[in-house]
Scaffold this active site. Sequence first.
Site, PDB file in Angstrom:
ATOM      1  N   GLU A 284      38.107  43.831  44.341  1.00  0.00           N
ATOM      2  CA  GLU A 284      37.250  42.962  43.823  1.00  0.00           C
ATOM      3  C   GLU A 284      37.057  42.020  44.917  1.00  0.00           C
ATOM      4  OE1 GLU A 284      38.921  41.660  39.892  1.00  0.00           O
ATOM      5  OE2 GLU A 284      39.984  40.278  40.971  1.00  0.00           O
TER       6      GLU A 284
ATOM      7  N   ARG B  72      48.909  43.619  33.162  1.00  0.00           N
ATOM      8  CA  ARG B  72      49.255  42.022  33.131  1.00  0.00           C
ATOM      9  C   ARG B  72      50.798  42.133  33.312  1.00  0.00           C
ATOM     10  NH1 ARG B  72      45.438  43.151  29.193  1.00  0.00           N
ATOM     11  NH2 ARG B  72      43.465  41.873  29.491  1.00  0.00           N
TER      12      ARG B  72
ATOM     13  N   GLN C  80      48.108  39.345  36.988  1.00  0.00           N
ATOM     14  CA  GLN C  80      47.485  40.674  36.907  1.00  0.00           C
ATOM     15  C   GLN C  80      47.082  41.501  37.857  1.00  0.00           C
ATOM     16  OE1 GLN C  80      42.765  40.632  36.199  1.00  0.00           O
ATOM     17  NE2 GLN C  80      43.659  38.833  34.931  1.00  0.00           N
TER      18      GLN C  80
ATOM     19  N   HIS D 181      45.171  45.402  39.336  1.00  0.00           N
ATOM     20  CA  HIS D 181      44.392  46.489  38.894  1.00  0.00           C
ATOM     21  C   HIS D 181      44.430  47.703  39.581  1.00  0.00           C
ATOM     22  CE1 HIS D 181      41.971  43.241  37.355  1.00  0.00           C
ATOM     23  NE2 HIS D 181      41.665  42.786  38.557  1.00  0.00           N
TER      24      HIS D 181
ATOM     25  N   HIS E 257      47.607  38.829  41.531  1.00  0.00           N
ATOM     26  CA  HIS E 257      47.018  37.628  41.465  1.00  0.00           C
ATOM     27  C   HIS E 257      46.594  36.931  40.209  1.00  0.00           C
ATOM     28  CE1 HIS E 257      43.819  40.580  40.445  1.00  0.00           C
ATOM     29  NE2 HIS E 257      43.011  39.859  40.082  1.00  0.00           N
TER      30      HIS E 257
END
Length: 366
Positions: free
Chosen positions: A120, A257, A83, A85, A238
């Site tokens: 993240e 994804r 995936q 982001h 990642h």
Amino acid sequence: MNTYSLEARQQHYPWGSHLLYGLFGLPQEERPLAELWLGSHPALPSQIQLNDHTWQNLDLFLADKPLNFLFKVLSASQPLSLQVHPNSEQAKDGFERENAQGIPLTAPHRNYKDANAKPEMVMALSPFKVMVGFRELEEIRDNFRSIESAHLDNITNSAHFDHQSMLLSLLQLAESEKQQVIEKTLAIAITRNAPMWQQIVDLAHYYPSDIGILAPLYLNCLTLNPGEAMFLPAGTIHAYTKGTCIELMGCSDNVLRAGLTPKHIDTAELITCTQFAPFTPEKLTASTINNERVLNPKETDFGLTLRQVSEDKQTINVKSRSILLVVKGNVLLNDSELSAGHSLFVEPGVYQVSGDGLLVCAFESE
């Protein structure tokens, strides 16, 4: 100066484990427990106990100023999806676009659940296996050529071979071509002991017909040991493959994804949001301030502190709205007795802690 008890919300996915039930003393269930969410994201807000002992959704409690982070504990016994982001601009544009198209927030083909970016940080609680960031092109070319597949040779021999064309070409192979590539790749992988090849074999146990099992050939395969952490900027491709960690991210649930999933893959949007360059994340170096390890990447407006609490009373200075979580042991914070799995929402102030446990604090920073 106020403290409020929080109740984490649970996410049950097939890739989860049963470890969090025992780690945090939660009622055991047969289904795996994948994630605990602590935060005010409207998709799954924590519950906060008010002064009159009633409970309220944290997003309603913080309606005037939501938290800028989402704090999770994640435990995976199987690989998560491959995936990416989005960044802030992509998330805002995508969220508004899908709203204008009338796509329900819960629709399986919806990409954007909110208008926020999702950088993240991840800190391992157990050995934590990750595939993250593209390898160098020459390394990818060598790995692909070792398969001796005409389809992969066509990709690597292209005059326009780069990270973007490589990923797009893999995703656009016909199903029969994907299966031929997978068969040849597994025939080699099962004979090799290197982590890259063994990761392919592990992925194939769960996704035997998914071209995403080739990801170890073009991504870095890393293991974080307990206490080690890394930061993933938005746009970093990642997949977490096994282990338990703390995740701290922008207050977002946006996921694009690329494989290792039965869920919707929007190839065009994925390509738009992916950073196509070699990238190997460095392990974060914690600064130590007043007996606390502080992890605060310069790219974010949130961070983590970790404190090993002892019987000797210690003072902690909470400078911004924060969520505290006892990860193990028992902690006395002012007059609140907290065991592993207990969490608090705290306002800025000075607090006294003692006991025998590990206290993790997610905080907003400037």
